[in-house]
Motif scaffolding. Structure first.
Motif, PDB file in Angstrom:
ATOM      1  N   MET B 209      23.275  19.754 -13.177  1.00  0.00           N
ATOM      2  CA  MET B 209      22.929  19.786 -14.596  1.00  0.00           C
ATOM      3  C   MET B 209      23.808  20.706 -15.442  1.00  0.00           C
ATOM      4  SD  MET B 209      20.867  17.439 -14.960  1.00  0.00           S
ATOM      5  CE  MET B 209      19.582  17.377 -16.187  1.00  0.00           C
ATOM      6  N   PRO B 210      23.958  21.981 -15.062  1.00  0.00           N
ATOM      7  CA  PRO B 210      24.772  22.844 -15.933  1.00  0.00           C
ATOM      8  C   PRO B 210      26.219  22.351 -16.037  1.00  0.00           C
ATOM      9  CG  PRO B 210      24.115  24.003 -13.923  1.00  0.00           C
ATOM     10  CD  PRO B 210      23.379  22.723 -13.943  1.00  0.00           C
ATOM     11  N   HIS B 211      26.716  21.780 -14.946  1.00  0.00           N
ATOM     12  CA  HIS B 211      28.103  21.306 -14.973  1.00  0.00           C
ATOM     13  C   HIS B 211      28.243  20.073 -15.852  1.00  0.00           C
ATOM     14  CE1 HIS B 211      29.068  24.155 -11.820  1.00  0.00           C
ATOM     15  NE2 HIS B 211      27.937  23.785 -11.238  1.00  0.00           N
ATOM     16  N   PHE B 212      27.248  19.209 -15.735  1.00  0.00           N
ATOM     17  CA  PHE B 212      27.296  18.015 -16.567  1.00  0.00           C
ATOM     18  C   PHE B 212      27.112  18.390 -18.036  1.00  0.00           C
ATOM     19  CE2 PHE B 212      25.114  14.123 -18.278  1.00  0.00           C
ATOM     20  CZ  PHE B 212      26.257  13.339 -18.285  1.00  0.00           C
ATOM     21  N   ALA B 213      26.293  19.426 -18.270  1.00  0.00           N
ATOM     22  CA  ALA B 213      26.025  19.840 -19.649  1.00  0.00           C
ATOM     23  C   ALA B 213      27.299  20.278 -20.362  1.00  0.00           C
ATOM     24  CB  ALA B 213      24.994  20.963 -19.656  1.00  0.00           C
ATOM     25  N   SER B 214      28.190  20.936 -19.622  1.00  0.00           N
ATOM     26  CA  SER B 214      29.388  21.385 -20.325  1.00  0.00           C
ATOM     27  C   SER B 214      30.293  20.202 -20.678  1.00  0.00           C
ATOM     28  CB  SER B 214      30.142  22.458 -19.522  1.00  0.00           C
ATOM     29  OG  SER B 214      30.352  22.052 -18.215  1.00  0.00           O
ATOM     30  N   PHE B 215      30.308  19.184 -19.824  1.00  0.00           N
ATOM     31  CA  PHE B 215      31.043  17.964 -20.205  1.00  0.00           C
ATOM     32  C   PHE B 215      30.423  17.349 -21.448  1.00  0.00           C
ATOM     33  CE2 PHE B 215      32.465  17.997 -15.744  1.00  0.00           C
ATOM     34  CZ  PHE B 215      33.813  17.726 -15.920  1.00  0.00           C
ATOM     35  N   GLN B 216      29.079  17.365 -21.487  1.00  0.00           N
ATOM     36  CA  GLN B 216      28.378  16.782 -22.626  1.00  0.00           C
ATOM     37  C   GLN B 216      28.752  17.474 -23.919  1.00  0.00           C
ATOM     38  OE1 GLN B 216      24.357  16.709 -20.873  1.00  0.00           O
ATOM     39  NE2 GLN B 216      23.851  15.418 -22.601  1.00  0.00           N
ATOM     40  N   ARG B 217      28.968  18.783 -23.808  1.00  0.00           N
ATOM     41  CA  ARG B 217      29.354  19.541 -25.000  1.00  0.00           C
ATOM     42  C   ARG B 217      30.791  19.274 -25.388  1.00  0.00           C
ATOM     43  NH1 ARG B 217      26.512  23.722 -22.407  1.00  0.00           N
ATOM     44  NH2 ARG B 217      28.487  24.559 -21.647  1.00  0.00           N
ATOM     45  N   GLY B 218      31.511  18.572 -24.517  1.00  0.00           N
ATOM     46  CA  GLY B 218      32.897  18.261 -24.830  1.00  0.00           C
ATOM     47  C   GLY B 218      33.883  19.196 -24.158  1.00  0.00           C
ATOM     48  N   VAL B 219      33.415  19.963 -23.195  1.00  0.00           N
ATOM     49  CA  VAL B 219      34.299  20.917 -22.528  1.00  0.00           C
ATOM     50  C   VAL B 219      34.662  20.383 -21.136  1.00  0.00           C
ATOM     51  CG1 VAL B 219      34.563  23.298 -21.747  1.00  0.00           C
ATOM     52  CG2 VAL B 219      33.034  22.760 -23.660  1.00  0.00           C
ATOM     53  N   ILE B 220      35.935  20.258 -20.857  1.00  0.00           N
ATOM     54  CA  ILE B 220      36.338  19.926 -19.495  1.00  0.00           C
ATOM     55  C   ILE B 220      36.853  21.193 -18.859  1.00  0.00           C
ATOM     56  CG2 ILE B 220      37.847  18.531 -18.034  1.00  0.00           C
ATOM     57  CD1 ILE B 220      37.797  16.362 -20.046  1.00  0.00           C
ATOM     58  N   ASP B 221      36.004  21.791 -18.035  1.00  0.00           N
ATOM     59  CA  ASP B 221      36.333  23.074 -17.419  1.00  0.00           C
ATOM     60  C   ASP B 221      36.744  22.843 -15.974  1.00  0.00           C
ATOM     61  OD1 ASP B 221      36.294  25.594 -16.192  1.00  0.00           O
ATOM     62  OD2 ASP B 221      34.786  26.333 -17.625  1.00  0.00           O
ATOM     63  N   PHE B 222      37.714  23.586 -15.525  1.00  0.00           N
ATOM     64  CA  PHE B 222      38.190  23.446 -14.154  1.00  0.00           C
ATOM     65  C   PHE B 222      37.072  23.678 -13.147  1.00  0.00           C
ATOM     66  CE2 PHE B 222      39.936  25.417 -10.281  1.00  0.00           C
ATOM     67  CZ  PHE B 222      40.637  24.323  -9.817  1.00  0.00           C
ATOM     68  N   ARG B 223      36.202  24.669 -13.447  1.00  0.00           N
ATOM     69  CA  ARG B 223      35.138  24.991 -12.500  1.00  0.00           C
ATOM     70  C   ARG B 223      34.159  23.829 -12.327  1.00  0.00           C
ATOM     71  NH1 ARG B 223      33.355  30.333 -15.329  1.00  0.00           N
ATOM     72  NH2 ARG B 223      34.111  28.985 -16.983  1.00  0.00           N
ATOM     73  N   ASP B 224      33.920  23.123 -13.439  1.00  0.00           N
ATOM     74  CA  ASP B 224      33.011  21.974 -13.350  1.00  0.00           C
ATOM     75  C   ASP B 224      33.651  20.844 -12.556  1.00  0.00           C
ATOM     76  OD1 ASP B 224      31.140  23.325 -14.934  1.00  0.00           O
ATOM     77  OD2 ASP B 224      32.222  22.722 -16.748  1.00  0.00           O
ATOM     78  N   LEU B 225      34.942  20.642 -12.815  1.00  0.00           N
ATOM     79  CA  LEU B 225      35.658  19.624 -12.035  1.00  0.00           C
ATOM     80  C   LEU B 225      35.581  19.964 -10.550  1.00  0.00           C
ATOM     81  CD1 LEU B 225      38.907  19.077 -14.155  1.00  0.00           C
ATOM     82  CD2 LEU B 225      36.999  17.488 -13.860  1.00  0.00           C
ATOM     83  N   LEU B 226      35.795  21.251 -10.269  1.00  0.00           N
ATOM     84  CA  LEU B 226      35.784  21.707  -8.877  1.00  0.00           C
ATOM     85  C   LEU B 226      34.419  21.471  -8.242  1.00  0.00           C
ATOM     86  CD1 LEU B 226      37.712  23.141  -6.882  1.00  0.00           C
ATOM     87  CD2 LEU B 226      36.507  25.252  -7.453  1.00  0.00           C
ATOM     88  N   PHE B 227      33.368  21.709  -9.043  1.00  0.00           N
ATOM     89  CA  PHE B 227      32.024  21.519  -8.510  1.00  0.00           C
ATOM     90  C   PHE B 227      31.807  20.075  -8.068  1.00  0.00           C
ATOM     91  CE2 PHE B 227      27.733  19.932  -9.238  1.00  0.00           C
ATOM     92  CZ  PHE B 227      27.014  20.707  -8.347  1.00  0.00           C
ATOM     93  N   PHE B 228      32.096  19.156  -8.980  1.00  0.00           N
ATOM     94  CA  PHE B 228      31.869  17.749  -8.652  1.00  0.00           C
ATOM     95  C   PHE B 228      32.765  17.312  -7.492  1.00  0.00           C
ATOM     96  CE2 PHE B 228      30.157  17.481 -13.073  1.00  0.00           C
ATOM     97  CZ  PHE B 228      28.881  17.080 -12.696  1.00  0.00           C
ATOM     98  N   ALA B 229      34.022  17.766  -7.529  1.00  0.00           N
ATOM     99  CA  ALA B 229      34.940  17.395  -6.451  1.00  0.00           C
ATOM    100  C   ALA B 229      34.411  17.893  -5.117  1.00  0.00           C
ATOM    101  CB  ALA B 229      36.328  17.958  -6.728  1.00  0.00           C
ATOM    102  N   SER B 230      33.842  19.117  -5.114  1.00  0.00           N
ATOM    103  CA  SER B 230      33.394  19.645  -3.825  1.00  0.00           C
ATOM    104  C   SER B 230      32.143  18.933  -3.336  1.00  0.00           C
ATOM    105  CB  SER B 230      33.206  21.166  -3.881  1.00  0.00           C
ATOM    106  OG  SER B 230      32.326  21.488  -4.909  1.00  0.00           O
ATOM    107  N   VAL B 231      31.258  18.512  -4.266  1.00  0.00           N
ATOM    108  CA  VAL B 231      30.092  17.727  -3.833  1.00  0.00           C
ATOM    109  C   VAL B 231      30.570  16.434  -3.177  1.00  0.00           C
ATOM    110  CG1 VAL B 231      28.095  16.404  -4.609  1.00  0.00           C
ATOM    111  CG2 VAL B 231      28.517  18.654  -5.565  1.00  0.00           C
ATOM    112  N   ILE B 232      31.562  15.794  -3.815  1.00  0.00           N
ATOM    113  CA  ILE B 232      32.058  14.513  -3.290  1.00  0.00           C
ATOM    114  C   ILE B 232      32.722  14.714  -1.928  1.00  0.00           C
ATOM    115  CG2 ILE B 232      33.772  12.692  -3.662  1.00  0.00           C
ATOM    116  CD1 ILE B 232      33.176  12.978  -6.679  1.00  0.00           C
ATOM    117  N   VAL B 233      33.620  15.698  -1.852  1.00  0.00           N
ATOM    118  CA  VAL B 233      34.351  15.911  -0.593  1.00  0.00           C
ATOM    119  C   VAL B 233      33.386  16.298   0.518  1.00  0.00           C
ATOM    120  CG1 VAL B 233      36.020  17.391   0.569  1.00  0.00           C
ATOM    121  CG2 VAL B 233      36.532  16.475  -1.701  1.00  0.00           C
TER     122      VAL B 233
END
Lengths: 320, 249
Positions: B209-233
């Motif tokens: 949720m917090p990671h998706f929320a920052s995308f929703q606000r229009g922010v593409i943050d490296f840490r959020d990308l990293l979070f999703f990538a690590s869940v997938i990997v």
């Protein structure tokens, strides 16, 4: 081509395969026999790299299946036991998919698919969905997949299961033809099949190899192998028994009344050394005594009998 | 093309054509679009909000929408192979399990991306009605796609556990539900009352949720990308462990 060394597979506390070893050279067709649950499929799954063995090793054309799985798998064509196919694809789509995974491209795929479709009589259903096929067609589709890339090694788990007699014959012919240049191992419950196609047979029971030899060698192990069968008419049972029993080469003699009034005698050789002379002696006795007989032959032994003798648990044998 | 890429591509292609060979794909897309429309325009109050943004009326629903739709799309990936026995065929081909896992994952992800792309009329509406921030919409879509990918990776793993698609679906929904709840504002505000700050942070760290929320606000943050990538990997790696385990290694 196939080197199997002391394979062991354990599922939890149960040992499904217990120290199986054999080699199959190019040009050999090995029949793999055994009762249900003897470990045939498990062994084949280890040969093809689906199951990693608990211990032991498998080499395909010199490549260890555990250490160089891709190189080894490239040499293998495999037909799993249930002949699984992707049911949401057409036969053509399925064969093209496996061809691509086998590293073929473009025109190569077209040629290979056309060739196996012809060999396995699949032309008529190429554009039909696998879902709608009958069991025989589905089975042949999966078989076609296994020979698509003209593999050096063929591993076939019950390749003729569920086919009609004509299809069985066809598949056997294909196996025999391919066996001239490849190493083939196939499992079956049909013992005539082994006699018809195999250059060698292995019987496995409760995870261990209990017999390994040519079909003729195995048949010779049958209890009745080497005995001479004589069918006569109008001869008293006692005369028959005493005359045949007194032959120096003969051992036990058993008699049997036939429904048509004739009498059958089975003469066993006294020991292995007298086997060769037995039929001639019986024939001479019969002619000299003036018996009219219409059948005289030496029993080769039947694979069924050997199979039963080897694989039946003792408790069942005693009951019979 | 390199051999492993080619294998991944072959498997991806097969999986994708498999989706469209049956009505499942079309039914899925229609339901996805209908639900999206319903949530955005009816529940989301797209018009009542009076702002030219997709964040609240549209993307806000995605974690919940995906919660059921993504497991539904991915539950068959391995479960079906196991049930029919084609798993044995696939894994005795000269492909590695990793190639097969990645191929299947990418195929389903591409399918979800297609469904997501078909929501473009919503973007059209918001542009027609006002002057939205294009960057924020783009970031929202990226986040939504990554969110779907994370759920999907979890589903890939659960579908390898069982040959039963229903079990795979339920397991996946439960795990994804946890990924939402752990950082969902109503839950975290409850937790803050009794749990030490460190624990709250640890639990919310698992949440999408917090990671998706920052995308929703229009922010593409490296840490959020990293979070999703690590869940997938992590999930895909878990899948390979599961597949190896069920072959008795």
């Amino acid at each position: 081509m196939i080197d199997v060394e002391n394979l062991i597979k354990e599922f939890g506390p149960k040992r499904a395969v217990n120290g199986v070893s054999f080699t199959i050279r190019r040009g050999e067709i090995l029949g793999f026999l055994g009762p249900n649950g003897a470990g045939k499929s498990t062994t084949m799954r280890m040969i093809t790299g689906f199951f990693p063995p608990t211990s032991g090793r498998v080499r395909i054309g010199g490549h260890d299946i555990a250490e160089e799985p891709i190189a080894a798998k490239k040499l293998i064509g495999y037909l799993p036991e249930s002949a699984p196919c992707y049911s949401d694809m057409t036969v053509n789509g399925f064969l093209r998919f496996t061809a691509e995974l086998r590293g073929m491209r473009g025109a190569q795929i077209d040629a290979a698919v056309a060739k196996v479709a012809g060999l396995c009589f699949l032309e008529g259903v190429l554009h039909q969905s696998v879902d709608t096929l009958s069991k025989g067609y589905r089975h042949r589709t999966c078989f076609a997949q296994s020979i698509l890339h003209d593999p050096e090694v063929l591993v076939l788990d019950e390749p003729t299961d569920g086919l009609d007699p004509n299809q069985k014959h066809e598949v056997r012919q294909i196996i025999k033809r391919m066996g001239q240049t490849k190493a083939i191992i196939f499992s079956t419950h049909i013992l005539e099949e082994v006699e018809a196609c195999c250059s060698r047979a292995i019987i496995i029971d409760r995870g261990t190899v209990v017999a390994n030899g040519t079909p003729a060698e195995l048949k010779a192990r049958a209890e009745t192998a080497g005995s001479v069968h004589l069918r006569v008419r109008n001869v008293a049972a006692e005369t028959l028994k005493s005359k045949l029993g007194s032959l120096p080469v003969a051992g036990r003699v058993s008699l049997q009344d036939n429904p048509d009034g004739s009498l059958s005698a089975r003469v066993f050789p006294r020991d292995k050394s007298t086997r060769a002379d037995l039929s001639l002696s019986v024939a001479q006795t019969a002619t000299q005594s003036g018996w009219s007989f219409d059948e005289l032959h030496t029993e080769e032994g039947r694979l069924d009998d050997v199979f039963r003798a080897i694989t039946l648990p003792d408790s069942v044998k005693n009951r019979e | 093309m390199n051999e492993s890429l080619r294998n991944i591509w072959t498997i991806l292609k097969r999986e994708l054509t498999g989706y469209f060979a049956s009505p499942v794909a079309y039914v899925f897309i229609v339901i996805f679009l209908l639900l999206n429309g319903f949530f955005t325009f009816m529940l989301g109050g797209f018009f009542e909000l009076g702002e030219a943004s997709l964040s609240r009326p549209f993307f806000n629903w995605h974690p919940w929408l995906y919660l059921f739709l993504v497991p539904a799309a991915g539950m068959r990936l391995w479960a079906e192979e196991r049930r029919v026995g084609t798993l044995e065929l696939l894994l005795t081909m000269p492909v590695t399990a990793a190639q097969a896992i990645i191929g299947k994952f990418l195929a389903c992800w591409a399918f979800l991306a297609l469904a997501l792309a078909l929501t473009f009329p919503v973007v059209g509406s918001v542009y027609y009605l006002g002057h939205p921030d294009g960057g924020a919409i783009f970031a929202g879509y990226v986040g939504s796609l990554l969110l779907a990918g994370s759920y999907l990776a979890v589903t890939v793993a659960t579908s390898a556990i069982t040959r039963n698609q229903v079990i795979s679906f339920i397991l996946s929904v439960v795990i994804c539900f946890f990924l939402i709840l752990a950082g969902w504002e109503p839950v975290t505000s409850l937790m803050v009352r009794w749990a030490p700050a460190g624990l709250v942070e640890l639990v919310t760290g698992f949440s999408v949720m917090p990671h998706f929320a920052s995308f929703q606000r229009g922010v593409i943050d490296f840490r959020d990308l990293l979070f999703f990538a690590s869940v997938i990997v992590f999930s895909l790696f878990g899948t390979s462990v599961i597949l190896r385990g069920l072959r008795g290694a």
